[in-house]
Write a protein that holds these residues in place. Structure first.
Motif, short mmCIF file in Angstrom:
data_model
loop_
_atom_site.label_atom_id
_atom_site.label_comp_id
_atom_site.label_asym_id
_atom_site.label_seq_id
_atom_site.Cartn_x
_atom_site.Cartn_y
_atom_site.Cartn_z
N VAL A 63 0.87 -1.17 0.00
CA VAL A 63 0.00 0.00 0.00
C VAL A 63 0.91 1.23 0.00
N PRO A 64 1.05 1.92 -1.14
CA PRO A 64 1.97 3.07 -1.21
C PRO A 64 1.60 4.12 -0.17
N ASP A 65 2.60 4.63 0.52
CA ASP A 65 2.35 5.58 1.60
C ASP A 65 3.52 6.56 1.69
N ALA A 66 3.27 7.80 1.30
CA ALA A 66 4.32 8.81 1.28
C ALA A 66 4.86 9.12 2.67
N ARG A 67 4.09 8.78 3.71
CA ARG A 67 4.53 9.07 5.07
C ARG A 67 5.78 8.29 5.45
N LEU A 68 5.99 7.12 4.84
CA LEU A 68 7.19 6.34 5.13
C LEU A 68 8.46 7.10 4.75
N ALA A 69 8.44 7.74 3.60
CA ALA A 69 9.60 8.53 3.17
C ALA A 69 9.77 9.77 4.05
N ARG A 70 8.66 10.33 4.49
CA ARG A 70 8.74 11.50 5.39
C ARG A 70 9.41 11.12 6.71
N ILE A 71 9.09 9.93 7.21
CA ILE A 71 9.70 9.48 8.47
C ILE A 71 11.20 9.23 8.25
N GLU A 72 11.54 8.58 7.12
CA GLU A 72 12.95 8.26 6.85
C GLU A 72 13.79 9.53 6.71
N LYS A 73 13.18 10.60 6.25
CA LYS A 73 13.92 11.86 6.10
C LYS A 73 14.50 12.31 7.44
N HIS A 74 13.81 12.01 8.53
CA HIS A 74 14.25 12.44 9.87
C HIS A 74 14.86 11.30 10.69
N ILE A 75 14.50 10.06 10.32
CA ILE A 75 15.03 8.89 11.04
C ILE A 75 15.62 7.94 10.00
N PRO A 76 16.89 8.12 9.63
CA PRO A 76 17.51 7.23 8.63
C PRO A 76 17.42 5.78 9.08
N THR A 77 17.17 4.89 8.12
CA THR A 77 16.94 3.49 8.48
C THR A 77 17.53 2.56 7.43
N GLN A 78 17.64 1.28 7.78
CA GLN A 78 18.18 0.28 6.86
C GLN A 78 17.09 -0.29 5.94
#
Length: 363
Positions: free
Chosen positions: A44-59
């Motif tokens: 389910v595409p969700d732009a919020r995931l990229a918004r979170i990664e912008k502030h919390i880098p993840t693997q």
């Protein structure tokens, strides 16, 4: 939670299913594929995931997943055993909502089972078969409930009340989803009937490449029908989406740009199906993984914790939570905490869409 893809034969149902479940539309960090010949999972595409990664880098980023079932094409007389008959009925009964694919394009090379393209007629064909099947079920359940009610069984009496209303509605040629019960006991009895026409429906208008936005006469007729039912329509060119699903990211982006589109139509369809099922997402975020978790709207914090692990629900103490908007505003969890925007919620907290959570538990 599952959504079943239904429709008449040769409307593009399987093409759509294959495109939806193709690995090409999934996150590169998460495998999506057909689970069984007619069952698949889709991101389910969700732009919020990229918004979170912008502030919390993840693997790794893991989106929410929707399970889809490709149900055999329904034909006239299916409720009487024509075509695959009972097989399609059992498959529809098992899903939580219906994605009804309706042909809205003209093409002489693709033969329509009814001989011409008429989306409203096609919708009514499917609806009629489902309503006839439900009427048979209601009559059978009424006989059983009547016998049980004679013993004084309160649940059977309640069921009879609901069955009588269902039978009246279905006999008028209206789907059972038109019944809405506020009283919990009646709502529970209605849900337990598992009627085919009680399931929510999202219409998928299969269009050609000349009508990607769904403004043609066939789609507009379908939109009018959906609006009258309180439903919605998502236009999709199944053939184009199948082509897009086979391209790599760069080629897909280039093709979308040439078509004037910002994303594949399947992305809108996946999100619409997610909403149709009454689902929402909350997130967990850290350096190892950012993940979207699926819960029903109205779920409590302990229930949400239980989606991650049953021990989290069993030993739930509290959760720390903030919104994705808070993260955008303050830039980090520490800044959110320092600003006093980190909320501490207990067992009675009703989860909000977009919550980012840390759960504290003890077992």
């Amino acid at each position: 939670m599952e959504a079943g893809i239904v429709g008449l034969p040769n409307v593009g149902k399987s093409t759509l299913f294959n495109a939806l479940t193709a690995a090409g539309i999934a996150s590169e960090n998460y495998p999506f594929c057909t689970i069984e010949p007619n069952v698949g999972a889709v991101a389910v595409p969700d732009a919020r995931l990229a918004r979170i990664e912008k502030h919390i880098p993840t693997q790794k980023i893991v989106p929410a997943v929707l399970k889809l079932v490709d149900i055999a094409g329904i034909v006239r007389g299916a409720s009487e055993g024509e075509g695959l008959g009972n097989q399609f009925l059992s498959h529809i009964r098992a899903v939580d909502a219906i994605l009804h694919v309706v042909r809205c394009f003209e093409e002489s090379d693709v033969i329509h089972v009814e001989g011409s393209v008429d989306p409203i007629r096609d919708v009514e064909t499917i609806d009629t078969e489902l309503m006839l099947a439900d009427l048979q079920s209601v009559e059978s359940m009424t006989e059983r409930a009547t016998r049980t009610a004679r013993t004084g069984d309160k649940d059977a009496k309640l069921r009879l009340e609901v069955l009588a209303e269902c039978q009246k509605l279905l006999a008028e040629g209206k789907p059972a989803r038109g019944l809405v019960y506020e009283e919990a006991n009646l709502a529970k009895a209605f849900k337990e009937l598992q009627l085919l026409t009680a399931k929510q429906v999202l219409y998928v208008a299969n269009v050609d490449e000349e009508d990607l936005l769904g403004t043609g006469k066939h789609v507009m007729a379908l939109r009018e029908r959906a609006t009258a039912e309180g439903g919605a329509v998502v236009p999709v060119c199944a053939r184009l989406e199948a082509e897009l699903s086979e391209l790599d990211s760069a080629e897909r982006a280039e093709m979308l740009e040439s078509l004037g589109l910002s994303e594949p139509a399947l992305a809108s369809l996946a999100r619409a199906a997610y909403q149709l099922l009454g689902l929402q997402s909350f997130f967990t975020a850290g350096e190892k993984e950012i993940r979207a978790w699926t819960i029903p709207a109205g779920a409590t914090a302990p229930q949400a914790a239980g989606v991650i692990h049953t021990d989290f629900e069993r030993g739930f103490i509290r959760c720390e939570t903030y919104s994705v908007d808070d993260l955008d505003q303050y830039g980090s969890e520490k800044a959110i905490r320092d600003a006093g925007k980190m909320r501490i919620e207990g067992k009675g907290y009703i989860m909000r869409d977009s919550d980012v959570c840390h759960f504290l538990f003890n077992v």
